[in-house]
Design a protein around this motif. Structure first.
Motif, PDB file in Angstrom:
ATOM      1  N   GLY A   1      33.248  36.383  31.161  1.00 30.82           N
ATOM      2  CA  GLY A   1      33.774  36.638  29.822  1.00 30.82           C
ATOM      3  C   GLY A   1      35.285  36.505  29.742  1.00 30.82           C
ATOM      4  N   LEU A   2      35.952  36.216  30.872  1.00 32.34           N
ATOM      5  CA  LEU A   2      37.392  35.968  30.858  1.00 32.34           C
ATOM      6  C   LEU A   2      37.651  34.536  30.398  1.00 32.34           C
ATOM      7  CD1 LEU A   2      38.484  37.534  34.287  1.00 32.34           C
ATOM      8  CD2 LEU A   2      38.451  38.633  32.046  1.00 32.34           C
TER       9      LEU A   2
ATOM     10  N   ALA B   1      35.972  42.674  35.524  1.00 30.52           N
ATOM     11  CA  ALA B   1      36.018  43.838  34.633  1.00 30.52           C
ATOM     12  C   ALA B   1      37.267  44.672  34.889  1.00 30.52           C
ATOM     13  CB  ALA B   1      34.768  44.688  34.812  1.00 30.52           C
ATOM     14  N   GLU B   2      37.670  44.775  36.148  1.00 27.46           N
ATOM     15  CA  GLU B   2      38.903  45.513  36.469  1.00 27.46           C
ATOM     16  C   GLU B   2      40.126  44.778  35.940  1.00 27.46           C
ATOM     17  OE1 GLU B   2      39.067  48.517  37.666  1.00 27.46           O
ATOM     18  OE2 GLU B   2      36.886  48.611  37.861  1.00 27.46           O
ATOM     19  N   LEU B   3      40.123  43.457  36.059  1.00 22.09           N
ATOM     20  CA  LEU B   3      41.251  42.663  35.564  1.00 22.09           C
ATOM     21  C   LEU B   3      41.376  42.763  34.052  1.00 22.09           C
ATOM     22  CD1 LEU B   3      41.228  41.496  38.468  1.00 22.09           C
ATOM     23  CD2 LEU B   3      41.644  39.262  37.468  1.00 22.09           C
ATOM     24  N   ALA B   4      40.242  42.812  33.375  1.00 23.20           N
ATOM     25  CA  ALA B   4      40.260  42.859  31.909  1.00 23.20           C
ATOM     26  C   ALA B   4      40.906  44.135  31.391  1.00 23.20           C
ATOM     27  CB  ALA B   4      38.836  42.741  31.370  1.00 23.20           C
ATOM     28  N   LYS B   5      40.931  45.194  32.207  1.00 20.17           N
ATOM     29  CA  LYS B   5      41.521  46.468  31.793  1.00 20.17           C
ATOM     30  C   LYS B   5      43.052  46.437  31.826  1.00 20.17           C
ATOM     31  CE  LYS B   5      37.624  49.023  33.835  1.00 20.17           C
ATOM     32  NZ  LYS B   5      37.238  49.978  34.923  1.00 20.17           N
ATOM     33  N   VAL B   6      43.613  45.453  32.521  1.00 25.62           N
ATOM     34  CA  VAL B   6      45.062  45.413  32.725  1.00 25.62           C
ATOM     35  C   VAL B   6      45.804  45.044  31.450  1.00 25.62           C
ATOM     36  CG1 VAL B   6      46.902  44.201  33.959  1.00 25.62           C
ATOM     37  CG2 VAL B   6      44.843  44.912  35.175  1.00 25.62           C
ATOM     38  N   GLY B   7      45.171  44.223  30.601  1.00 25.33           N
ATOM     39  CA  GLY B   7      45.878  43.678  29.450  1.00 25.33           C
ATOM     40  C   GLY B   7      46.493  42.346  29.821  1.00 25.33           C
ATOM     41  N   GLY B   8      47.385  41.848  29.017  1.00 30.49           N
ATOM     42  CA  GLY B   8      47.946  40.538  29.287  1.00 30.49           C
ATOM     43  C   GLY B   8      46.912  39.455  29.041  1.00 30.49           C
TER      44      GLY B   8
END
Length: 299
Positions: free
Chosen positions: A140-141, A195-202
């Motif tokens: 989903g990224l 999923a962890e990366l998606a929480k970072v923003g940017g």
């Protein structure tokens, strides 16, 4: 729908707005076509533009053309040209200038709502096609092409001396995860890290296989290093459901900070070199190309 209406008459704007707002549309009205174009550029949530051909300082046909260029293929935008002179020449010029439809002024409520229902169907389909073209189906990224495009756009918007950093992420020993536990478990590992990366923003994207990127506009390499180390610890704590019990994994990180005049390709290359250094340092590490500093591993 969010609709921008442009007309030199405030009375006409009030009448058309009065037809639209009771049906749940959000109307943004302008008498100045240049101000309307700036609003369109700054607000990607706008779905439709309804513009009179008799507007200034940007003429109506030129406004249609500029709005179409603004949307390109990245953004659904339905453009309706409007004129009190409904003739074949005006219709042809409007459509050739990027408009999707043409309506007489003043429009009747029934005709206006019918045309906007058609606009809603079309923009919905366009939005879905854009999503499919830009999205990695597993995570989903953003996919690699969309990530590179968004990164290039972000660097073009940077002001003088504005910081921007890139974090590249790679799952350590991923081939061993696939070989030992199967590709279905490997897919779960990729999804968990994403999923962890998606929480970072940017701006986050899957660049291929088990490699990811996160662009952090407004953030220096020092802040990006803190973000990456927090991500490293979260990834280290993940438990992936495997056929033989929980599977643990670690990730390595490479960071680069934007330099004035640099290309996105150069930014990616420096982060990739830093990521290679993190792998060479024993993995489960964070390396920034700015300082070549490797964070110590923690339990």
């Amino acid at each position: 729908m969010h609709i921008v209406i442009v007309d030199p008459s405030r009375v006409a704007l009030k009448v058309i707005s009065g037809l639209l707002t009771p049906n749940g549309h959000f109307v943004h009205a302008f008498t100045d076509s240049r101000e309307a174009l700036v609003f369109l550029a700054d607000n990607e949530f706008v779905d439709a533009l309804i513009t009179s051909l008799e507007v200034q300082p940007i003429a109506g046909l030129e406004l249609c053309w500029q709005a179409r260029l603004l949307a390109e293929t990245r953004r659904p935008l339905y453009i309706i040209a409007m004129s009190s002179l409904h003739n074949t020449r005006n219709l042809g010029e409007a459509l050739d200038s990027g408009a999707d439809d043409f309506i007489s002024k003043p429009p009747s409520a029934e005709e206006l709502h019918a045309r906007l229902r058609a606009a809603q169907r079309l923009t919905g389909l366009q939005r879905e096609l854009i999503r499919l073209a830009e999205t990695d189906p597993l995570t989903g990224l953003l996919n690699r092409r969309a990530f590179t495009t968004r990164s290039r756009e972000a660097t073009e918007r940077l002001g003088p001396h504005s910081p921007l950093s890139l974090v590249l992420v790679d799952i350590d020993h991923f081939k061993a995860v696939n070989d030992t536990h199967g590709h279905d478990v490997g897919d779960l590992a990729i999804q968990a890290v994403a999923a962890e990366l998606a929480k970072v923003g940017g701006i986050a994207g899957r660049l291929g296989g088990e490699e990811f990127g996160v662009l952090l506009p407004g953030q220096s390499a020092i802040h990006a290093t803190e973000v990456a180390n927090a991500l490293r610890l979260r990834c280290q704590a993940l438990l992936i459901k495997g056929h033989r019990g929980p599977v643990r994994l670690t990730c390595s990180f490479g960071i680069s900070e934007w330099s004035d005049g640099e290309t996105v390709e150069g930014l990616l290359k420096r982060a990739d070199i830093a990521l290679y250094d993190a792998k060479a340092a024993g993995r489960n590490s964070v390396v920034t190309s700015r300082t070549d500093f490797v964070l110590a591993k923690t339990a």
